[in-house]
Scaffold this active site. Structure first.
Site, PDB file in Angstrom:
ATOM      1  N   PHE A   1       0.800  -1.015  -0.066  1.00 36.15           N
ATOM      2  CA  PHE A   1      -0.027  -0.075  -0.043  1.00 36.15           C
ATOM      3  C   PHE A   1       0.852   1.269  -0.099  1.00 36.15           C
ATOM      4  O   PHE A   1       1.742   1.472   0.725  1.00 36.15           O
ATOM      5  CB  PHE A   1      -0.895   0.024   1.310  1.00 36.15           C
ATOM      6  CG  PHE A   1      -1.826   1.126   1.574  1.00 36.15           C
ATOM      7  CD1 PHE A   1      -2.362   1.998   0.531  1.00 36.15           C
ATOM      8  CD2 PHE A   1      -2.328   1.367   2.565  1.00 36.15           C
ATOM      9  CE1 PHE A   1      -3.191   3.061   0.460  1.00 36.15           C
ATOM     10  CE2 PHE A   1      -3.216   2.479   2.975  1.00 36.15           C
ATOM     11  CZ  PHE A   1      -3.428   3.279   1.598  1.00 36.15           C
ATOM     12  N   CYS A   2       0.880   2.252  -1.072  1.00 39.00           N
ATOM     13  CA  CYS A   2       1.385   3.250  -1.059  1.00 39.00           C
ATOM     14  C   CYS A   2       3.026   3.195  -1.129  1.00 39.00           C
ATOM     15  O   CYS A   2       3.410   2.457  -1.959  1.00 39.00           O
ATOM     16  CB  CYS A   2       1.073   4.333   0.221  1.00 39.00           C
ATOM     17  SG  CYS A   2       1.532   6.128  -0.065  1.00 39.00           S
ATOM     18  N   VAL A   3       3.626   3.792  -0.230  1.00 39.76           N
ATOM     19  CA  VAL A   3       5.064   3.675   0.078  1.00 39.76           C
ATOM     20  C   VAL A   3       5.387   2.224   0.172  1.00 39.76           C
ATOM     21  O   VAL A   3       6.699   1.558  -0.367  1.00 39.76           O
ATOM     22  CB  VAL A   3       5.942   4.427   0.816  1.00 39.76           C
ATOM     23  CG1 VAL A   3       7.202   4.178   0.915  1.00 39.76           C
ATOM     24  CG2 VAL A   3       5.506   6.026   0.825  1.00 39.76           C
TER      25      VAL A   3
ATOM     26  N   GLY B   1       4.113  -0.268  -1.175  1.00 42.63           N
ATOM     27  CA  GLY B   1       3.903  -0.800  -2.452  1.00 42.63           C
ATOM     28  C   GLY B   1       5.149  -0.595  -3.261  1.00 42.63           C
ATOM     29  O   GLY B   1       5.821  -1.364  -4.063  1.00 42.63           O
TER      30      GLY B   1
ATOM     31  N   LEU C   1      -1.686  -1.147  -3.963  1.00 38.61           N
ATOM     32  CA  LEU C   1      -2.917  -0.285  -3.612  1.00 38.61           C
ATOM     33  C   LEU C   1      -2.185   0.986  -3.567  1.00 38.61           C
ATOM     34  O   LEU C   1      -1.310   1.439  -2.823  1.00 38.61           O
ATOM     35  CB  LEU C   1      -3.473  -0.586  -2.251  1.00 38.61           C
ATOM     36  CG  LEU C   1      -3.999  -1.880  -1.827  1.00 38.61           C
ATOM     37  CD1 LEU C   1      -4.680  -1.962  -0.543  1.00 38.61           C
ATOM     38  CD2 LEU C   1      -5.157  -2.201  -3.012  1.00 38.61           C
TER      39      LEU C   1
END
Length: 609
Positions: free
Chosen positions: A342-344, A346, A370
């Site tokens: 998710f975000c960083v 990811g 995500l």
């Protein structure tokens, strides 16, 4: 104008008298009010245009204004002349409306006045009836809105592609939003009315709010006493089954008789705490996945302190993500596992998967990204903070060791939406004396995390500044060249349409960087609300397109169909074939090799800064 060039200071100068008057009047009001409160009206206490909690923003805005002067000189005299003409015309209309009640010689031939409220339509700062007095408050707000509109339009005159256009827009937005008459007691009729209605009690409460926030060093966005990590947020049952200096690994208690044999690992961002994915049971993605019959593990990152100021990007990849993958594989006795970033988180996951592939390790069953950036060609609103000068300064100050304070990061993120995340709370907390609302998401938002300097400096240069991750071999992680095309597992990509942190078109680019079969889904709303959209409530909608991924996001959008409800259901259906065969659910987290160390959520996530 100077030698045919546009003088930015001259345009902004139209705000100066109004700002000075607001500032002086507000300070006078506070100083007089505070005389009876133990002499607290001393130097440095009176709030102004730049509260202490926003102090980190001011130097950055000033540097942006200076660096953008050259770009502003590119605006043609003709364009500025046209804008000035439009401004003069609209100002004349506004003033005519304001003084429409005065006797006129040619009143019979005068055009009907335009209501002053026209200039305020749609702005929630001025939605209260108190502003619509057909007098000084409404006129002040209307003049502000007119000046704000045309100051922002100056930025629009910059040629497209001008490198500083976005940064200048950010700086102008900070200035314009800070100067709203709603932010000052002397020009805010709602705050004045509340002071009279409460017989001064609202002022006392405002002072209490301000003193409390000065102690915290930040503006309170929610009632932080209403929440406690592990008590009413981050409550999904589980245990810590492994830890090192970078992270604790949580395994959650199964709630179904059987589970899929292939476990799932969540890698949240290290720039925020993981429990955005586990706020309350009814909006917890963690809880949803456990109830879907997945054996779920999650990385809970350490909130770095000075003793962790040596943490590097390679460390987060090797001792963080790759170590977590190894532990989950060993604990579950599975060669392959499902992973989510998710975000960083990811971005870390993507570089870790490239590293594993370079080592010849085929251990990933499916990948979910995500709202993740791997191609940083368009970095959205955060791009305003990144330049060679800014990155070099970070490298010199903390690149070899040190911390990027979580409070600075939080202030930067809030400044991207100043009216919603800064001034709204200044007005409610410090002018009206209201208690912040009880809201779990805003509590999480205020629970900031530090970043280790070496990791942060590497991240800024290799992603936001030079965009190396999407170029095979352009940078290395753990001694091996990064090549995202080596990610050859099935990939699910979620972007959100109104995301100002990760533009959905940039997230879409991930689909063409990896080699596995891709399903791209576009959710409604923004970076957080678009992700945390519980299936049980089934709100909003999402867009999907079956089949191959078109080359461009625009083509995809034209062909995609909209589906009502939460994307969680679509993702659960996509994951079903990758769960593996059904096996008896474990009685409790952990096993003989990875024994429970403490109950979830663990102590790492409780460390505050």
């Amino acid at each position: 104008m100077n030698n045919g060039l546009f003088d930015f200071q001259g345009v902004l100068g139209q705000f100066a008298p109004m700002a000075e008057q607001f500032q002086q009047s507000w300070q006078t009001q506070w100083q007089q009010a505070l005389k009876g409160f133990g002499g607290m009206s001393g130097a440095g206490f009176t709030p102004g245009l730049n509260p202490a909690t926003l102090g980190a923003i001011q130097p950055f805005v000033q540097s942006v204004l200076q660096s953008c002067q050259q770009s502003l000189s590119q605006i043609s005299v003709q364009s500025m002349g046209q804008l000035q003409s439009e401004y003069a015309s609209e100002l004349a209309t506004l003033l005519s409306s304001a003084f429409a009640g005065l006797p006129k010689v040619d009143a019979a031939q005068a055009a009907p006045p335009v209501p002053l409220s026209t200039w305020l339509d749609g702005d929630k700062r001025f939605s209260s009836p108190d502003w619509h007095d057909k007098g000084v408050y409404e006129l002040t707000a209307a003049l502000y809105m007119l000046n704000a509109k045309y100051t922002k339009r100056v930025v629009e005159l910059l040629p497209e592609g001008t490198s500083d256009k976005r940064r200048l827009g950010y700086a102008v937005e900070q200035l314009v939003d800070a100067l709203s008459p709603s932010n000052f007691f002397v020009t805010n009729p709602e705050a004045q009315k509340k002071l009279l209605e409460t017989k001064g009690e609202s002022l006392k409460q405002a002072i209490d709010n301000l003193l409390a926030d000065m102690q915290k060093g930040r503006i309170s966005q929610t009632d932080e006493n209403a929440f406690e990590v592990g008590v009413n947020v981050a409550t999904t049952p589980g245990a810590v089954v492994f830890e090192n200096e970078y992270f604790q690994l949580l395994q959650y208690q199964a709630t179904t008789p059987t589970v899929g044999s292939v476990p799932m690992l969540f890698v949240p961002p290290c720039i925020n705490k993981y429990y955005i994915l586990d706020l309350q049971p009814d909006n917890s993605l963690v809880n949803f996945m456990v109830n879907q019959g997945h054996t779920l593990y999650l990385v809970s990152w350490k909130n770095p302190t000075e003793e962790n100021s040596h943490f590097t990007w390679d460390g987060y990849v090797q001792d963080g993500v790759i170590k977590a993958i190894d532990v989950v594989r060993t604990a579950s006795k599975q060669d392959k596992i499902n992973v989510l970033g998710f975000c960083v988180g990811g971005t870390l996951l993507g570089t870790a998967l490239s590293t594993l592939a370079q080592r010849g390790e085929d251990c990933i069953n499916s990948v979910t990204f995500l709202t993740t950036l791997l191609d940083f060609s368009d970095t959205g609103a955060l791009g305003v903070f990144v330049s060679e000068e800014q990155v070099r300064a970070r490298e010199e100050s903390i690149g070899q060791g040190g911390l990027m304070p979580g409070k600075d990061l939080s202030s930067a993120f809030s400044s991207l939406r100043p009216n919603d995340l800064v001034w709204n709370y200044v007005v409610n907390n410090y002018l009206k004396g209201e208690k912040p609302p009880v809201f779990d998401l805003l509590y999480w938002n205020s629970d900031s995390t530090n970043l280790a300097g070496p990791m942060f400096a590497w991240y800024l240069r290799n992603t936001y500044l030079e965009n190396r991750l999407c170029q095979p071999g352009a940078t290395s992680v753990c001694g091996l060249p990064v090549d995202l095309s080596l990610i050859d597992a099935p990939v699910y990509i979620l972007a959100t349409r109104e995301d100002h942190i990760v533009p959905w078109t940039s997230a879409y680019a991930t689909g063409h960087l990896v080699s596995g079969e891709v399903r791209f889904v576009l959710g409604a709303s923004g970076h957080i609300a678009g992700v945390i959209n519980p299936a049980s409530k089934n709100k909003r909608n999402y867009w999907v397109l079956e089949g191959d991924l078109p080359e461009s996001p625009d083509e995809w959008m034209v062909k995609a169909k909209t589906v009502p409800g939460s994307w969680w259901n679509d993702w659960a259906n996509w994951l079903e074939p990758y769960k593996g065969k059904a096996v008896k659910a474990p009685a409790k987290p952990g096993n003989a090799k990875f024994k429970p160390l403490e109950a979830a959520p663990g102590r790492y996530v409780k460390q505050r800064v």
